[in-house]
Design an enzyme around this catalytic site. Structure first.
Site, PDB file in Angstrom:
ATOM      1  N   LYS A 143     -19.487  -1.685   9.675  1.00  0.00           N
ATOM      2  CA  LYS A 143     -18.392  -0.894  10.259  1.00  0.00           C
ATOM      3  C   LYS A 143     -18.878   0.419  10.874  1.00  0.00           C
ATOM      4  O   LYS A 143     -18.287   0.922  11.814  1.00  0.00           O
ATOM      5  CB  LYS A 143     -17.309  -0.627   9.213  1.00  0.00           C
ATOM      6  CG  LYS A 143     -16.550  -1.896   8.822  1.00  0.00           C
ATOM      7  CD  LYS A 143     -15.385  -1.609   7.910  1.00  0.00           C
ATOM      8  CE  LYS A 143     -14.811  -2.923   7.391  1.00  0.00           C
ATOM      9  NZ  LYS A 143     -13.614  -2.762   6.589  1.00  0.00           N
ATOM     10  N   ASP A 200      -7.878  -0.557   9.135  1.00  0.00           N
ATOM     11  CA  ASP A 200      -7.862  -0.743   7.677  1.00  0.00           C
ATOM     12  C   ASP A 200      -6.857   0.183   6.983  1.00  0.00           C
ATOM     13  O   ASP A 200      -6.052  -0.269   6.160  1.00  0.00           O
ATOM     14  CB  ASP A 200      -9.253  -0.462   7.076  1.00  0.00           C
ATOM     15  CG  ASP A 200     -10.211  -1.634   7.262  1.00  0.00           C
ATOM     16  OD1 ASP A 200      -9.733  -2.786   7.328  1.00  0.00           O
ATOM     17  OD2 ASP A 200     -11.418  -1.395   7.338  1.00  0.00           O
TER      18      ASP A 200
HETATM   19  P1  NDP Z   1     -18.189   0.672  -1.892  1.00  0.00           P
HETATM   20  O1  NDP Z   1     -19.412  -0.038  -2.384  1.00  0.00           O
HETATM   21  O2  NDP Z   1     -18.296   1.576  -0.729  1.00  0.00           O
HETATM   22  O3  NDP Z   1     -17.571   1.555  -3.149  1.00  0.00           O
HETATM   23  C1  NDP Z   1     -17.421   1.036  -4.402  1.00  0.00           C
HETATM   24  C2  NDP Z   1     -16.787   2.073  -5.373  1.00  0.00           C
HETATM   25  O4  NDP Z   1     -16.537   1.378  -6.591  1.00  0.00           O
HETATM   26  C3  NDP Z   1     -17.663   3.274  -5.712  1.00  0.00           C
HETATM   27  O5  NDP Z   1     -16.846   4.407  -5.854  1.00  0.00           O
HETATM   28  C4  NDP Z   1     -18.277   2.901  -7.078  1.00  0.00           C
HETATM   29  O6  NDP Z   1     -18.528   4.007  -7.924  1.00  0.00           O
HETATM   30  C5  NDP Z   1     -17.143   2.101  -7.676  1.00  0.00           C
HETATM   31  N1  NDP Z   1     -17.584   1.099  -8.639  1.00  0.00           N
HETATM   32  C6  NDP Z   1     -18.399   0.032  -8.421  1.00  0.00           C
HETATM   33  N2  NDP Z   1     -18.548  -0.678  -9.555  1.00  0.00           N
HETATM   34  C7  NDP Z   1     -17.818  -0.042 -10.506  1.00  0.00           C
HETATM   35  C8  NDP Z   1     -17.589  -0.279 -11.886  1.00  0.00           C
HETATM   36  N3  NDP Z   1     -18.153  -1.310 -12.518  1.00  0.00           N
HETATM   37  N4  NDP Z   1     -16.771   0.559 -12.562  1.00  0.00           N
HETATM   38  C9  NDP Z   1     -16.206   1.592 -11.923  1.00  0.00           C
HETATM   39  N5  NDP Z   1     -16.396   1.909 -10.637  1.00  0.00           N
HETATM   40  C10 NDP Z   1     -17.206   1.091  -9.939  1.00  0.00           C
HETATM   41  O7  NDP Z   1     -17.120  -0.478  -1.671  1.00  0.00           O
HETATM   42  P2  NDP Z   1     -15.925  -0.568  -0.575  1.00  0.00           P
HETATM   43  O8  NDP Z   1     -15.176   0.708  -0.592  1.00  0.00           O
HETATM   44  O9  NDP Z   1     -16.456  -1.079   0.716  1.00  0.00           O
HETATM   45  O10 NDP Z   1     -15.038  -1.758  -1.195  1.00  0.00           O
HETATM   46  C11 NDP Z   1     -14.368  -1.552  -2.418  1.00  0.00           C
HETATM   47  C12 NDP Z   1     -13.465  -2.737  -2.743  1.00  0.00           C
HETATM   48  O11 NDP Z   1     -12.408  -2.838  -1.791  1.00  0.00           O
HETATM   49  C13 NDP Z   1     -14.190  -4.082  -2.722  1.00  0.00           C
HETATM   50  O12 NDP Z   1     -13.780  -4.793  -3.869  1.00  0.00           O
HETATM   51  C14 NDP Z   1     -13.697  -4.751  -1.447  1.00  0.00           C
HETATM   52  O13 NDP Z   1     -13.650  -6.160  -1.605  1.00  0.00           O
HETATM   53  C15 NDP Z   1     -12.281  -4.171  -1.328  1.00  0.00           C
HETATM   54  N6  NDP Z   1     -11.777  -4.147   0.078  1.00  0.00           N
HETATM   55  C16 NDP Z   1     -10.602  -4.801   0.383  1.00  0.00           C
HETATM   56  C17 NDP Z   1     -10.063  -4.785   1.671  1.00  0.00           C
HETATM   57  C18 NDP Z   1      -8.788  -5.528   1.978  1.00  0.00           C
HETATM   58  O14 NDP Z   1      -8.458  -5.727   3.158  1.00  0.00           O
HETATM   59  N7  NDP Z   1      -8.028  -5.905   0.991  1.00  0.00           N
HETATM   60  C19 NDP Z   1     -10.740  -4.056   2.770  1.00  0.00           C
HETATM   61  C20 NDP Z   1     -11.958  -3.381   2.350  1.00  0.00           C
HETATM   62  C21 NDP Z   1     -12.444  -3.435   1.040  1.00  0.00           C
HETATM   63  P3  NDP Z   1     -19.905   4.898  -7.844  1.00  0.00           P
HETATM   64  O15 NDP Z   1     -19.697   5.901  -6.740  1.00  0.00           O
HETATM   65  O16 NDP Z   1     -19.983   5.538  -9.186  1.00  0.00           O
HETATM   66  O17 NDP Z   1     -21.007   3.933  -7.562  1.00  0.00           O
END
Ligand code: NDP
Length: 263
Positions: free
Chosen positions: A63, A99
């Site tokens: 993106k 989005d």
């Molecule tokens: P990123 O990898 O950019 O961010 C992930 C976030 O989740 C970070 O803040 C991370 O924390 C946190 N995280 C990861 N694992 C854990 C855990 N085990 N416990 C607590 N916090 C955790 O991901 P995206 O923002 O790109 O995507 C996030 C979610 O949104 C995904 O599941 C994706 O499938 C979904 N999504 C859905 C869309 C839709 O149209 N419905 C569109 C886009 C995304 P830290 O900073 O501490 O690492």
């Protein structure tokens, strides 16, 4: 016949071809939508033109490359530096981000939302929080670690980690973490999530296609919830409107796109 595509890596799981083709087929719009597995984001522009595309969607992890690939970026995409929709306008690539607006579209049925707690601080959280702040909503962000919170502080959000969290009253809590996507885990420790859920009216999860432990717990407390399917639908409807240059009715697009979720 116009050709559209989604670029991503991986991309095999994407529901976008089904969603858009369902609209094109049922509304007799002469277009077809396919998927392109693109490993190198810097090749996005040349691949777009080599395939003779009229437009495209872009998913993880391209993106930000898509933002770079465009000749012009419009609206909200400009603010967050993230493009998920590209339209070929007479040989110029115009970038948009649908989005965050897709999510606003998804939560419309919750009514007037003034105070949101966002769980997570990744890419999705960035776009959503910027959009919420634009809409005059008070936003708090809770992330397991500190290092990604600077962007959100700058934006004007109240920011917490699990260690310094102070509970508030929320209209909506949104899970944007990937916790619950593959493993059956909550987005933060149980004692925190229990307190949070006891202080919110609505709940939404960005994850779609499954009932996450977060949604399961919310449902057990009789909170009105939605998973990420409506967000996916919302961004798709807005992208389709751009692809067909508003020639089709929004309600028709929404109806046929929703039907594709049953396939
Ligand atoms: P990123 O990898 O950019 O961010 C992930 C976030 O989740 C970070 O803040 C991370 O924390 C946190 N995280 C990861 N694992 C854990 C855990 N085990 N416990 C607590 N916090 C955790 O991901 P995206 O923002 O790109 O995507 C996030 C979610 O949104 C995904 O599941 C994706 O499938 C979904 N999504 C859905 C869309 C839709 O149209 N419905 C569109 C886009 C995304 P830290 O900073 O501490 O690492």
């Amino acid at each position: 016949m116009k050709l559209f595509a989604i670029f991503g890596d991986p991309v095999a799981h994407s529901r976008s071809p089904l969603m858009h083709n369902s609209v094109f087929k049922n509304l007799n719009y002469k277009a077809c939508y396919t998927r392109v597995h693109l490993k190198d984001g810097s090749k996005l522009r040349e691949t777009f033109f080599a395939l003779g595309l009229s437009g495209a969607n872009v998913t993880v992890p391209h993106k930000e490359s898509a933002y770079e690939a465009c000749d012009e970026v419009r609206g909200f995409a400009k603010k967050v530096g993230v493009v998920n929709t590209i339209v070929n306008e007479n040989g110029r690539l115009i970038g948009y981000n649908t989005d965050a607006d897709g999510f606003m579209f998804a939560i419309k049925e919750f009514g007037d939302i003034k105070n949101i707690l966002v769980l997570g601080a990744g890419g999705t959280a960035k776009a959503l929080c910027a959009r919420f702040i634009d809409a005059g909503i008070k936003v708090s962000v809770l992330n397991r670690s500190q290092n990604r919170l600077a962007y959100f502080k700058e934006l004007g959000c109240e920011c917490f980690t699990w260690d310094d969290f102070k509970i508030g009253k929320y209209d909506l809590v949104v899970n944007t973490t990937s916790a619950g996507l593959k493993e059956e885990i909550l987005p933060c420790p149980l004692e925190l999530i229990e307190k949070i859920l006891d202080n919110t009216s609505f709940v939404a999860d960005a994850i779609y296609g499954k009932v996450t432990p977060f949604l399961k717990l919310s449902k057990s407390k009789n909170i009105i919830c939605k998973d990420g399917a409506d967000m996916l639908l919302g961004q798709g409807v807005l992208a389709n409107e751009l692809f067909v240059n508003y020639e089709l009715k929004t309600l028709d697009i929404k109806n046929y796109m929703s039907k594709s979720f049953e396939l």
